[in-house]
Design a protein around this motif. Sequence first.
Motif, PDB file in Angstrom:
ATOM      1  N   ASN A 474       0.830  -1.206   0.000  1.00 52.21           N
ATOM      2  CA  ASN A 474       0.000   0.000   0.000  1.00 52.21           C
ATOM      3  C   ASN A 474       0.862   1.252   0.000  1.00 52.21           C
ATOM      4  O   ASN A 474       0.515   2.249   0.615  1.00 52.21           O
ATOM      5  CB  ASN A 474      -0.926  -0.004   1.217  1.00 52.21           C
ATOM      6  N   THR A 492      -5.995   0.673  -6.532  1.00 50.86           N
ATOM      7  CA  THR A 492      -6.678   1.444  -5.494  1.00 50.86           C
ATOM      8  C   THR A 492      -7.271   2.746  -6.013  1.00 50.86           C
ATOM      9  O   THR A 492      -8.076   3.366  -5.315  1.00 50.86           O
ATOM     10  CB  THR A 492      -5.707   1.795  -4.349  1.00 50.86           C
ATOM     11  N   LEU A 515      -1.236   4.451   1.503  1.00 51.33           N
ATOM     12  CA  LEU A 515      -2.634   4.196   1.846  1.00 51.33           C
ATOM     13  C   LEU A 515      -2.663   3.595   3.249  1.00 51.33           C
ATOM     14  O   LEU A 515      -2.040   2.569   3.509  1.00 51.33           O
ATOM     15  CB  LEU A 515      -3.267   3.215   0.847  1.00 51.33           C
ATOM     16  N   ASP A 653      -9.874   0.804  -3.166  1.00 49.83           N
ATOM     17  CA  ASP A 653      -8.900   0.310  -2.190  1.00 49.83           C
ATOM     18  C   ASP A 653      -9.523  -0.695  -1.234  1.00 49.83           C
ATOM     19  O   ASP A 653      -8.896  -1.701  -0.882  1.00 49.83           O
ATOM     20  CB  ASP A 653      -8.308   1.487  -1.406  1.00 49.83           C
ATOM     21  N   LYS A 656     -10.013  -3.979  -3.043  1.00 50.59           N
ATOM     22  CA  LYS A 656      -8.722  -4.658  -3.194  1.00 50.59           C
ATOM     23  C   LYS A 656      -8.348  -5.401  -1.913  1.00 50.59           C
ATOM     24  O   LYS A 656      -7.909  -6.561  -1.958  1.00 50.59           O
ATOM     25  CB  LYS A 656      -7.646  -3.628  -3.544  1.00 50.59           C
ATOM     26  N   GLU A 657      -8.536  -4.767  -0.757  1.00 46.67           N
ATOM     27  CA  GLU A 657      -8.189  -5.402   0.510  1.00 46.67           C
ATOM     28  C   GLU A 657      -9.037  -6.648   0.752  1.00 46.67           C
ATOM     29  O   GLU A 657      -8.540  -7.677   1.224  1.00 46.67           O
ATOM     30  CB  GLU A 657      -8.383  -4.403   1.651  1.00 46.67           C
TER      31      GLU A 657
END
Length: 872
Positions: A474, A492, A515, A653, A656-657
């Motif tokens: 990140n 992200t 991030l 974002d 994505k996580e």
Amino acid sequence: TGAQQSATVANPASGASPDLLPHFQLEPEDVYIVKNKAVSLACRATPATQIYFKCNGEWVHQGDHVTQHSTDRSTGLPVMEVRIEVTRQQVEKIFGLEEYWCQCVAWSSSGTTKSQKAFVRIAYLRKNFEQEPTAREVSIEQGIVLPCRPPEGIPPAEVEWLRNEELVDPALDANVYVTPEHSLVLRQARLADTANYTCVAKNIVARRRSASAAITVYVNGGWSTWTQWSGCSTSCGRGWQKRSRTCTNPTPLNGGAFCEGQNVQKTACTTLCPVDGAWSEWSKWSECGAECTHWRSRECSEPAPRNGGRDCHGPELDTRNCTSELCTHAAPGAEDVALYVGLVAVAVCLVLLLLVGVLVYCRKKGGLDADVADSSILTAGFQPVSIKPSKADNPSLLTIQPDLSTTTMTYQGSLCPRQDGPAKLQVPNGHLLSPLGAGRHTLHHSSPAAEGADFVARLSTQSYFRSLPRGTNNMAYGTFNFLGGRLMIPNTGISLLIPPDAIPRGKIYEVYLTLHKQEEVRLPLAGCQTLLSPIVSCGPPGVLLTRPAILAMGHCVEASAENWSIRLKKQSCEGTWEDVLQLGAEPCTELYYCQLEAQACYVFTEQLGRFALVGESLSMAASKRLKLVLFAPAACPSLEYNIRVYCLSDTQDVLKEVIQLEKQLGGQLIGAPRVLHFKDSYHNLRLSIHDMPSSLWKSKLLASYQEIPFYHIWSGLQPFLHCTFTLERLSTSTCELACKIWVWQVEGDGQSFTVNFNIAKDTRFSDWLVPDEVGTPALVGPSAFKIPFLIRQKIISSLDPPGTRGADWRTLAQKLNLDSHLSFFASKASPTAMILNLWEARHFPNGNLSQLAAAVAEIGKQDGALFSEAEC
């Protein structure tokens, strides 16, 4: 017979006294037949010679009468009393035709008299209530109405109420009354009113009870006032202090709702560290005095005690005896000379100390170069070839002085990024965009000399940066000069554009973009505020930028001026969050500006730091976008099968996580993601599963739905909210799953998923997963921009000055749909550069250069001074 007797009755003779007509002392009254018991009717008259009953117009047989004769003692007149019995069978013979009635007819010598009619009815009371009271849960002080319509009966039933089997008497409780329709009314519910209520109906036949209705009076919890802030957790340096409140005002009772919100608040605090005093060095011994003593002194000044620190221990003045040759007896007045000499010596020492302090301070100031670009944490990880080493006497500072004589490389050709095919910038060969010559251009390049892990490790050693992530997934970082560049965090939507000439010429900056995970950064929210974007840091803070950099990041707000107040927040070095910009309002400073689009925002900033977009709803119509995503195990060897429904903020974002998390759990996507608009209505989010084939699957969910509290979603500080539906297949051979999953906000928007797939081999939704992006998160120099460097400079120099026909940067902004930002562009030294920078931030890497070229060419046609018609 009775009929014959009635026919022979004579009317009273004319002139007879009316007192001789019979009058009734007892008349028959209405009666009810209970079950099969006969009822008795009686009448008594005086003076009377005969009395007979007549029922429904027919005379009762004389043999059915029971007659009793007597004499009235006061008048001496004869008295006759007659009784008859009426059975249920007699009444039922005419039941439904008319009511059964009887009356007496009395005779005397003067005539006849008739009594009132007495009605005979069959009494009954049906078993079932027409309406029974029902159980309810009510808030304290709320009114309660318990309806009761008793069973049909003759005579009509009387109604009474029982509370926990005890009679409710409205005469004893002013809070209770019973309506004419038999409903029980509690004016204001009290805790003592929590009980089982029963409606009782009764008449002469029977007594009936309704089903009991349980009334629960609940109390919703309320917060107490906040306690005072506690003392700082540390007695020296940075710490925390907190305050708390309890859900006791009032305490929730009988299932009442618990208080929403936080019961503990924390805030950062800084306590000045106490500094203990320390002695300076002893001064030199003084001359030996007349008393054969000399002295020396010291001061508690290295350092002086402060912030509650302890004073120095020990004597400030030291005296000793002078012996042998040191002890001489001076002539009269010699001791005064020695005193003066000593004072002069002390003054000279103080002046020398002052001069030394000034020189040390000046040298320290001189060691800090006026062109400091960064702190040491960002220099050890990168060793650009154009940077001189830090000064040995001041290793904690970075003094960037490019050595242009030894670290330059020659670049032949135009300063253009590699472009292939249709991605080239196609423009006419006009005056504005004339072809570049084949000159020689000198670039200064630098390259990282350490890996990202080293960079992050060194970064984390500094106090201000300790909240940065411990990894590079990140994070992006690079080394930049006046040609600018770009940092991107893959998948992200977060990037940082450093435009050309934003970094002063002769400087090289090491820049990072990070991030943050929301649980690692404390962002205080109050009232209706909610986090709308990721929390992003770019830095290092404090570097000098001559033009704004552009930070791009996603958001999840459905923006409208009447529903939202949106603010850009920036964290200071002390850790506090400050509002630096309110979107839609006149900016209070020219350091920040924000272009808000449907799903992304672009922040112009001349000061790097930590940013977040926070919104405050102005009405219940304000809504955020939630991304609903369904995951399930890719392999299922057991009978249990879990479906996880994520309710995420609609930004790249967070998605994505979650995808990375599900990859670790072995999950797969089982449905196309959906968007739900979540309103600020204080209603929770509900999730349910339906239409499963019961012969193959069953759900282990005990309730009809699951629920995510409103505040957990609205705050935006809990990124991976989800509910799990645990299913069980009846056989391991069952692989086909078909069901529907509903997700909806109470009194709000909703979405449904139709799940129909094979749990063993279906991968049709894998295309929705974000691929692992391969590439360089840092682009330096011309390769970071779509527009070639020198062509960009040509556009800027041509459109910044006002055009003769309005063909200037304002026209370009209008053609690119950026005319709502004219006041911001006009406040900058180069409005055209701001427009091109924003275009670069919005359209990299897939921007359509041909459209930009067409817009520029059209401006050239409007102004003959820029383009000739033939050139266009």
